[in-house]
Design an enzyme around this catalytic site. Structure first.
Site, PDB file in Angstrom:
ATOM      1  N   GLY A  48      47.442  41.342  38.570  1.00 55.37           N
ATOM      2  CA  GLY A  48      45.981  41.929  39.240  1.00 55.37           C
ATOM      3  C   GLY A  48      46.224  42.305  40.548  1.00 55.37           C
TER       4      GLY A  48
ATOM      5  N   ARG B 108      51.879  44.435  35.554  1.00 52.51           N
ATOM      6  CA  ARG B 108      52.029  43.087  34.913  1.00 52.51           C
ATOM      7  C   ARG B 108      53.319  42.998  34.254  1.00 52.51           C
ATOM      8  NH1 ARG B 108      47.697  39.932  35.643  1.00 52.51           N
ATOM      9  NH2 ARG B 108      45.417  41.063  35.843  1.00 52.51           N
TER      10      ARG B 108
ATOM     11  N   GLY C 279      49.893  35.961  41.587  1.00 50.94           N
ATOM     12  CA  GLY C 279      48.943  34.856  40.791  1.00 50.94           C
ATOM     13  C   GLY C 279      50.020  34.009  39.838  1.00 50.94           C
ATOM     14  N   ASP C 280      49.585  33.257  39.279  1.00 50.01           N
ATOM     15  CA  ASP C 280      50.357  31.982  38.628  1.00 50.01           C
ATOM     16  C   ASP C 280      51.162  32.640  37.771  1.00 50.01           C
ATOM     17  OD1 ASP C 280      47.925  32.888  36.896  1.00 50.01           O
ATOM     18  OD2 ASP C 280      48.772  31.517  35.302  1.00 50.01           O
TER      19      ASP C 280
ATOM     20  N   THR D  28      45.151  35.637  44.361  1.00 51.99           N
ATOM     21  CA  THR D  28      44.247  35.900  43.071  1.00 51.99           C
ATOM     22  C   THR D  28      42.892  35.820  43.603  1.00 51.99           C
ATOM     23  OG1 THR D  28      43.532  35.067  41.067  1.00 51.99           O
ATOM     24  CG2 THR D  28      44.691  33.489  42.259  1.00 51.99           C
ATOM     25  N   ILE D  29      41.869  36.533  43.101  1.00 49.90           N
ATOM     26  CA  ILE D  29      40.411  36.374  43.287  1.00 49.90           C
ATOM     27  C   ILE D  29      40.043  35.136  42.477  1.00 49.90           C
ATOM     28  CG2 ILE D  29      39.812  38.968  43.759  1.00 49.90           C
ATOM     29  CD1 ILE D  29      38.583  38.810  40.867  1.00 49.90           C
ATOM     30  N   ASP D  30      40.842  34.764  41.554  1.00 45.98           N
ATOM     31  CA  ASP D  30      40.320  33.536  40.729  1.00 45.98           C
ATOM     32  C   ASP D  30      40.523  32.043  41.370  1.00 45.98           C
ATOM     33  OD1 ASP D  30      39.899  35.256  38.731  1.00 45.98           O
ATOM     34  OD2 ASP D  30      41.484  34.814  37.503  1.00 45.98           O
TER      35      ASP D  30
ATOM     36  N   ASP E  21      42.860  30.028  41.574  1.00 43.07           N
ATOM     37  CA  ASP E  21      42.997  28.969  40.908  1.00 43.07           C
ATOM     38  C   ASP E  21      44.673  28.434  41.061  1.00 43.07           C
ATOM     39  OD1 ASP E  21      44.293  31.070  39.865  1.00 43.07           O
ATOM     40  OD2 ASP E  21      43.333  30.788  37.754  1.00 43.07           O
TER      41      ASP E  21
ATOM     42  N   ARG F 274      12.646  38.814  33.286  1.00 47.76           N
ATOM     43  CA  ARG F 274      13.746  38.812  32.219  1.00 47.76           C
ATOM     44  C   ARG F 274      14.813  37.612  32.517  1.00 47.76           C
ATOM     45  NH1 ARG F 274      15.017  45.126  32.550  1.00 47.76           N
ATOM     46  NH2 ARG F 274      13.821  45.780  30.756  1.00 47.76           N
TER      47      ARG F 274
ATOM     48  N   MET G 143      34.491  37.397  37.225  1.00 45.55           N
ATOM     49  CA  MET G 143      35.857  37.279  36.652  1.00 45.55           C
ATOM     50  C   MET G 143      36.255  35.667  36.971  1.00 45.55           C
ATOM     51  SD  MET G 143      38.253  40.263  37.833  1.00 45.55           S
ATOM     52  CE  MET G 143      38.243  41.714  36.643  1.00 45.55           C
TER      53      MET G 143
ATOM     54  N   ARG H 197      39.622  33.683  34.865  1.00 51.78           N
ATOM     55  CA  ARG H 197      40.040  33.481  33.288  1.00 51.78           C
ATOM     56  C   ARG H 197      39.959  32.204  32.938  1.00 51.78           C
ATOM     57  NH1 ARG H 197      42.564  37.768  31.962  1.00 51.78           N
ATOM     58  NH2 ARG H 197      43.665  37.059  30.188  1.00 51.78           N
TER      59      ARG H 197
ATOM     60  N   GLU I 214      33.906  34.733  32.853  1.00 51.03           N
ATOM     61  CA  GLU I 214      34.352  35.443  31.839  1.00 51.03           C
ATOM     62  C   GLU I 214      35.258  34.480  30.881  1.00 51.03           C
ATOM     63  OE1 GLU I 214      37.452  38.501  33.106  1.00 51.03           O
ATOM     64  OE2 GLU I 214      38.587  37.021  34.033  1.00 51.03           O
TER      65      GLU I 214
ATOM     66  N   ARG J 176      19.297  40.386  29.449  1.00 47.48           N
ATOM     67  CA  ARG J 176      19.855  41.555  29.780  1.00 47.48           C
ATOM     68  C   ARG J 176      21.402  40.948  30.261  1.00 47.48           C
ATOM     69  NH1 ARG J 176      17.213  46.672  29.723  1.00 47.48           N
ATOM     70  NH2 ARG J 176      15.736  46.246  27.916  1.00 47.48           N
TER      71      ARG J 176
ATOM     72  N   HIS K 250      35.897  44.710  37.501  1.00 48.50           N
ATOM     73  CA  HIS K 250      36.878  45.026  38.556  1.00 48.50           C
ATOM     74  C   HIS K 250      36.256  45.315  39.993  1.00 48.50           C
ATOM     75  CE1 HIS K 250      39.272  45.300  35.117  1.00 48.50           C
ATOM     76  NE2 HIS K 250      40.363  44.788  35.776  1.00 48.50           N
TER      77      HIS K 250
HETATM   78  O1  F6P Z   1      43.734  37.258  37.533  1.00 46.94           O
HETATM   79  C1  F6P Z   1      42.756  37.930  38.266  1.00 46.94           C
HETATM   80  C2  F6P Z   1      41.779  38.767  37.220  1.00 46.94           C
HETATM   81  O2  F6P Z   1      41.171  39.600  38.151  1.00 46.94           O
HETATM   82  C3  F6P Z   1      41.210  38.001  36.196  1.00 46.94           C
HETATM   83  O3  F6P Z   1      39.935  37.204  36.792  1.00 46.94           O
HETATM   84  C4  F6P Z   1      40.855  38.797  35.238  1.00 46.94           C
HETATM   85  O4  F6P Z   1      40.640  38.339  33.823  1.00 46.94           O
HETATM   86  C5  F6P Z   1      42.051  39.754  35.151  1.00 46.94           C
HETATM   87  O5  F6P Z   1      42.760  39.542  36.556  1.00 46.94           O
HETATM   88  C6  F6P Z   1      41.721  41.218  34.550  1.00 46.94           C
HETATM   89  O6  F6P Z   1      43.117  41.894  34.702  1.00 46.94           O
HETATM   90  P1  F6P Z   1      43.346  43.164  34.445  1.00 46.94           P
HETATM   91  O7  F6P Z   1      42.979  44.199  35.782  1.00 46.94           O
HETATM   92  O8  F6P Z   1      44.573  43.650  33.898  1.00 46.94           O
HETATM   93  O9  F6P Z   1      42.140  43.807  33.251  1.00 46.94           O
END
Ligand code: F6P
Length: 342
Positions: A11, A73, A103-104, A126-128, A130, A163, A170, A172, A223, A265, A271
């Site tokens: 990603g 990917r 990423g990983d 990675t924005i994650d 991790d 509300r 994001m 994973r 997510e 809500r 993205h």
């Molecule tokens: O690994 C980075 C990430 O942004 C995750 O947080 C997310 O689940 C995934 O990529 C989404 O991937 P794609 O852009 O393929 O939907």
């Protein structure tokens, strides 16, 4: 003259262009090496799609989101013959060494390829946030900033309408963005994959807020959390067989509505967290990692990943980086809990 190849895979992530520019600047200015950009991740290496990257090719890209090289990917071990599917392009383009930004999943592929004799240096992306072996990954800071601004906006409309707003960010397998953006925006509850959650307890917290006159609440959800017991989210995969996440917040919101009677809500940030211009911190980190990767590649290193430890850029083994996914430490999760008491 030495030739360094660079590819970005997986990603995309704000700061990728800073890394590319850093590699080109480092390779050309410090080592008199040439850089070959490989297009669309491993895909470009498998089919021979490349472009020369000199200093002019990377001018004006520092503040641009995404990656000028493209990404995908596709994985040589899953969609090709592993190292064999890359050797043709490496030989044809006279590439001595590869810098792989990913990423990983990408770093695990890089580790395997380096074991098969392809000289590779990894750059964690990675924005994650991790990846193990580094204190932080570039892209995370930008994603947290975007998510925080979004939650701030969602909070004011939540308050106007009394509300419950469930915001899905994001993450994973780890809840770094949820935790940091949740703390930064003052969320009332934060659900992350690192630890089990109890929706009855969340519902009680929302009710306690209402009893104190605060008739609105914001719940931030990573997510990647498991759906609440007895519910499920329709599974789906992309064209590469990569699991698509997203949607658990709708189930969480429905369950909270059921338990509290409050109107709920959902907002899925998706993205938007990955697109657009990188923060200054991510530009600096990406640039430093890029220059360091060029140094390592030029020195003939392989099987290593550049990383941030404290304030220093160091290098660690790809084994260490791939050994585990780095979660949010319990102490930070505990701070988040303390801050979100009603
Ligand atoms: O690994 C980075 C990430 O942004 C995750 O947080 C997310 O689940 C995934 O990529 C989404 O991937 P794609 O852009 O393929 O939907």
């Amino acid at each position: 003259m030495q030739r360094i190849g660079i590819l970005t895979a997986g990603g995309d992530c704000p700061g990728l262009n800073a890394v590319i520019r850093g590699v080109v600047a480092g390779a050309t200015q410090r080592h008199g090496a040439e850089v070959v950009g490989i297009l669309d991740g491993w895909d470009g290496l498998m089919v021979g799609r490349v472009r020369r990257l000199d200093r002019n090719a990377v001018r004006g890209i520092l503040q641009r989101g995404g990656t000028i090289l493209g990404t995908s990917r596709r994985d040589p071990y899953v969609h090709g013959d592993g190292a064999a599917s890359l050797r043709g392009t490496l030989a044809r383009e006279w590439i001595d060494s590869l810098v792989v930004v990913g990423g990983d999943g990408t770093l695990r592929t890089a580790l395997r390829l380096s074991g098969e004799g392809i000289p590779i240096i990894g750059v964690p992306k990675t924005i994650d946030n991790d990846i193990a072996g580094t204190d932080v990954t570039f892209g995370f800071d930008t994603a947290v900033q975007i998510a925080t601004e979004a939650i701030d906006r969602i909070t004011t409309t939540a308050e106007s309408h009394d509300r419950v707003m469930v915001v899905e960010v994001m993450g994973r397998t780890r809840g770094w963005i949820a935790t940091y953006a949740g703390i930064a925006a003052g969320a009332d509850a934060i659900l992350v994959p690192e630890e089990p959650y109890d929706l009855d307890a969340v519902a009680e917290l929302l009710a306690a807020r209402a009893a104190h006159g605060r008739h609105y609440s914001v719940v931030v959800v990573a997510e990647g959390i498991a759906p609440p017991p007895g519910t499920h989210v329709k599974p789906s995969v992309d064209v590469f067989g990569f699991e698509r996440l997203g949607g658990v917040s709708a189930v969480v919101a429905a369950e909270l509505e059921k338990r509290t009677g409050f109107e709920a809500r959902v907002t899925v940030l998706g993205h938007i967290q990955r697109g657009g211009t990188p923060s200054a911190a991510d530009r600096v980190l990406g640039s430093r990692l890029g220059v360091a990767a060029a140094d390592l590649a030029a020195a003939g290193g392989s099987g290593r990943m550049v990383a941030l430890r404290g304030t220093q850029i160091v290098d660690v083994s790809l084994e260490e980086a791939c050994a585990e996914l780095r979660g949010v430490p319990p102490a930070i999760l505990d701070v988040a809990r303390t801050l979100s008491a009603p």
